[in-house]
Scaffold this active site. Structure first.
Site, PDB file in Angstrom:
ATOM      1  CD  GLU A 184     -36.697  57.277 -80.302  1.00 31.48           C
ATOM      2  OE1 GLU A 184     -36.121  57.515 -81.591  1.00 31.48           O
ATOM      3  OE2 GLU A 184     -37.735  56.413 -80.237  1.00 31.48           O
ATOM      4  CG  HIS A 232     -39.524  58.189 -83.825  1.00 29.35           C
ATOM      5  ND1 HIS A 232     -38.439  57.328 -83.858  1.00 29.35           N
ATOM      6  CD2 HIS A 232     -39.855  58.310 -84.322  1.00 29.35           C
ATOM      7  CE1 HIS A 232     -38.626  56.580 -85.284  1.00 29.35           C
ATOM      8  NE2 HIS A 232     -38.934  56.985 -85.824  1.00 29.35           N
ATOM      9  CB  CYS A 267     -39.212  53.997 -86.138  1.00 31.81           C
ATOM     10  SG  CYS A 267     -40.374  54.458 -87.615  1.00 31.81           S
TER      11      CYS A 267
END
Length: 216
Positions: A198, A196, A86
């Site tokens: 995650e 992202h 990011c």
């Protein structure tokens, strides 16, 4: 039989990161994760992850406070893997222009991070990626796979010129509101994503697994 040793990964803690979710995701795919701002540990680990949430300029302030630009430079000089996520992706470019503030980035790649030209911002939610041919990061994933994004700024053109002596980076793209932006870059030991991983469920874990697999 002795179990394999997990690759060591430092998740850089500089006050502006999606630290815990990234830590859990990296551990889930087999990394031994240390969350720290210690430059020595960050240089010596098998892999370094640079997360980032918030404004470009404030993230750069935090990174400079922990000597991150130098750490990243040292690692890349030794071909040691770095993964930006990011804003940790955005700061790898030369400049970021956000909320009227023009800030210098780390400058590993030429280019400017600026506001997406879309009617609806932020770009928040699930989106597909136009995966670069030969991508190692997205290996094994279907082109229709969706990943989670949350951002209003991005890199809307790739400015790095080809070099006959160095392999061209793999640049993957995404689109929001008719505006195209860079979703991920794989450039030697330096990989980074606007998305992202995650927060992208099984698809994101697959990306992280692919990256951690390069550390073995």
């Amino acid at each position: 039989m002795t179990p394999p040793i997990s690759p060591s990964v430092v998740l850089l803690d500089y006050g502006a990161g999606n630290i815990r979710s990234a830590q859990r995701a990296l551990e889930h795919v087999g990394a031994s994760v240390t969350v720290t701002d210690d430059p020595k540990l960050a240089v010596e680990a098998d892999g370094l992850v640079v997360p980032g949430v918030g404004a470009f300029a404030s993230c750069m302030e935090g990174l400079r406070a922990v000597n991150a630009p130098r750490v990243i430079g040292q690692r890349l000089a030794g071909s040691r893997p770095v993964l930006g996520i990011c804003v940790g992706f955005q700061v790898l470019f030369e400049r970021g222009v956000e909320h009227g503030v023009d800030a210098s980035g780390i400058g590993e790649w030429p280019g400017v991070v600026d506001k997406l030209q879309a009617k609806v911002l932020p770009h928040m939610g699930w989106n597909t990626v136009d995966i670069a041919p030969g991508s190692e990061l997205f290996a094994g994933l279907d082109p229709e796979t969706r990943f989670y994004f949350v951002h209003s700024y991005g890199v809307r053109s790739w400015e790095m010129q080809p070099d006959e002596f160095i392999a061209a980076p793999a640049v993957s793209w995404a689109e929001h509101g008719g505006d195209r932006f860079v979703a991920a870059v794989e450039n030697g030991p330096l990989w980074a994503t606007q998305l992202h991983p995650e927060k992208s469920g099984e698809a994101g874990l697959a990306l992280l697994r692919n990256w951690v697999g390069t550390l073995r």
